[in-house]
Design a protein around this motif. Structure first.
Motif: not given
Length: 601
Positions: A74-79, A100-103, A157-160, A289-294
């Motif tokens: 959630p920190d990364l997504m709000c950023q 690719y942006e925190g989710n 995929i929706f980016s903010a 499809g196993l790669n993790l997100t940040e």
């Protein structure tokens, strides 16, 4: 009491009261989503999370949420929201699911609302993350482990993306989702449930700010973070200092025929009150499809830490996070993914191969802390089912079910949590009610029970495996998609504990015969055909010869272990009979047998 001491006591009371108020707001968000969602993955399995963050994107409070959802993502997504939308207004709402942006993964739709006060100042964020029954993937599953990239995955995929302005929907986005999602009305209901959740959080925070003052809430947040950090320092201080490097591996899988090795380097500095997890020495992103997100890479390591310290008095928030450092790198399968690698299964399989080694490492460093490994997932008993429902004019249905999955790990003080499901959700998701599943979907669940002798033996044992058989009702063809780990690399024990049972998948043909299925598969079932699922057992903690004989007797009487296993593994000798209720521990003979077994080890 001095004046300064009295003031400190008053400040502490105020912090406790406001902390309770914040948690109650998160619970209102949670209850709204749970009670109004349409899909079974939300209103039955509870696969969603509700959180509150500060204006500078620090995690403040949550309801009963999934740790893999909430610790850092959630920190990364709000950023990301602030990056793409520098000017935030009351009435805005953002849809975000970008891996690719925190989710976590594309299936987890997040609605993010900035809480803007009457002067137009951003004060907080509220976020509701809800796993979707369908997210527009190329096949009817939100877990596609065998895809080579995000394009083959196919998810929207929706980016903010601003989905509301001035409290009004962006109908373009709504139409896009309804056009691509297989169960559009179900998605619409779940969207409204999530929207109600974040709007209630916004309403309650605005009321609280007006009641006590925004400056008071800002001071509270800093005090709460400082208190939480101190609690974490104290918890880490009870550990021993040390370093362990634990090697794990995901099973072979489409795209990764040799599996994925994982190296977790854990350092505990008890004196400094800090734990560091280094994940950088791991393979690059993989064509699956196993790669993790940040968000899931860092959160998975943190899950292992919070599990390992065994102190539930440490609040999980940005304050206690200060004492944790997780080192990740770009383009790493357990780090920061590089587009277009797929992260479809980022919340579970490989994430657990990070969490489990971390909690094992803490156990090896500090006796009396840490955990064994929680069982890998996902057997067909928690697969995604889809098809057309003959009871409802052949309307399409898609949903993930949680029918048969256990896997809890033994700890230094308890047996494995039977229905934990997997390490990353910490038992927050729920096992489905058979009758409810059969009402919601054209599904027949023939059997569900625990499998004897599949627990990781130990002083405190892991949870046994669950067996399930399920299939479609008459007049229905049903597809079951699953992405199982743990068919080869099972849950490991720690400090002398044993391994948990493996995951298995089979198809029961019309003639009753069984056909073995691969670990990642989509099986289509006709009426009368069934998929057979064995979930993973959890690893054990400590030598089974040190287990309380009364606990062994209990497991024997419950049918969770056989008489032979009770004797040969746990060294239990009994008198009497289970049939007539006279079964009891022969204490002297048990001590003698255990002494003999120890000499042969």
């Amino acid at each position: 009491m001095t004046a300064s001491a009295a003031q400190k006591a008053r400040d502490g009371v105020r912090t406790a009261i406001l902390s309770s108020r914040m948690e109650s707001i998160a619970r209102k968000m949670q209850n709204t989503l749970f009670r109004t969602a349409r899909s079974g993955i939300l209103n039955t399995a509870h696969d969603f999370s509700c959180v509150i963050l500060t204006a500078d994107c620090r995690f403040l409070a949550a309801a009963e949420s999934l740790p893999i959802h909430t610790l850092i993502g959630p920190d990364l997504m709000c950023q990301a929201v602030k990056k793409h939308h520098p000017v935030l207004k009351r009435g805005d709402c953002f849809l975000h699911n970008s891996p690719y942006e925190g989710n976590s993964h594309a299936a987890d739709h997040c609605l993010i609302v900035p809480v803007v006060d009457d002067e137009g100042i951003l004060r907080f964020f509220v976020l509701a993350k809800a796993h979707q029954a369908d997210c527009g993937n190329s096949r009817p599953s939100t877990y596609l482990g065998d895809v080579v990239d995000v394009y083959q995955e196919g998810a929207l995929i929706f980016s903010a993306t601003k989905i509301q302005s001035d409290y009004q929907n962006n109908d373009d986005i709504i139409r896009m989702c309804k056009a691509r999602i297989r169960v559009p009305e179900q998605w619409w209901g779940d969207y409204l449930a999530s929207l109600g959740s974040v709007r209630i959080g916004e309403r309650e925070l605005l009321a609280l700010g007006r009641e006590v003052g925004w400056d008071v809430l800002e001071d509270y947040a800093e005090a709460w973070f400082d208190y939480s950090e101190k609690k974490m320092v104290d918890a880490i201080g009870r550990l021993k200092s040390g370093r362990r490097v634990i090697h794990a591996a995901h099973d072979p899988f489409p795209g990764v025929p040799d599996g994925i090795p994982v190296k977790v380097d854990v350092t505990v500095d008890a004196l400094a009150g800090k734990i560091t997890v280094d994940l950088r020495d791991n393979p690059d992103c993989q064509p699956c499809g196993l790669n993790l997100t940040e968000g899931t890479s860092v959160s998975a390591a943190m899950v292992g830490i919070y599990n390992g310290i065994i102190d539930h008095g440490v609040p999980a928030n940005a304050g206690s996070f200060r004492r944790i450092e997780v080192l990740v790198r770009e383009n790493c399968c357990v780090g920061i993914p590089r587009h277009p690698f797929s992260c479809s299964v980022a919340t579970t399989n490989l994430a657990d191969r990070v969490s489990n080694p971390v909690q094992r490492a803490i156990a090896e460093i500090s006796a009396g802390h840490g955990m064994a490994e929680t069982g890998p997932i996902m057997a067909p008993g928690m697969g995604v089912i889809s098809g057309k429902d003959p009871r409802n004019h052949d309307e399409p249905f898609v949903n993930q079910v949680h029918i048969g999955v256990t896997g809890g790990a033994g700890t230094a003080v308890t047996d494995g949590f039977l229905s934990i499901i997997h390490a990353g959700n910490a038992g927050m998701c729920r096992i489905d009610c058979i009758e409810v599943d059969e009402l919601h979907h054209p599904i027949f669940i023939k059997a569900r029970y625990l499998v004897p002798d599949t627990e990781g033996a130990g002083t405190f044992r892991g949870a046994p495996s669950a067996y399930t058989e399920l299939g479609p009702i008459d007049g229905c063809t049903m597809q079951v998609l699953y992405t199982a780990d743990g068919t080869i690399n099972v849950a490991e024990g720690t400090r002398g504990g044993g391994k948990g049972g493996p995951v298995r998948a089979m198809k029961r043909e019309l003639d009753g015969s069984l056909t073995k299925l691969p670990p990642c598969y989509g099986v289509t079932l006709k009426p009368g055909e069934l998929v057979v699922s064995y979930s993973a057992g959890g690893g054990g903690y400590g030598s089974p010869l040190e287990r309380d004989p009364a606990r062994v007797l209990h497991d024997l009487m419950e049918g969770w272990i056989s008489a032979e296993r009770a004797r040969s593994v746990y060294g239990l000798v009994t008198t009497g009979s289970l049939v007539d209720g006279t079964l009891a521990v022969d204490q002297a003979a048990t001590r003698s047998l255990r002494a003999s077994l120890r000499q042969t080890q």
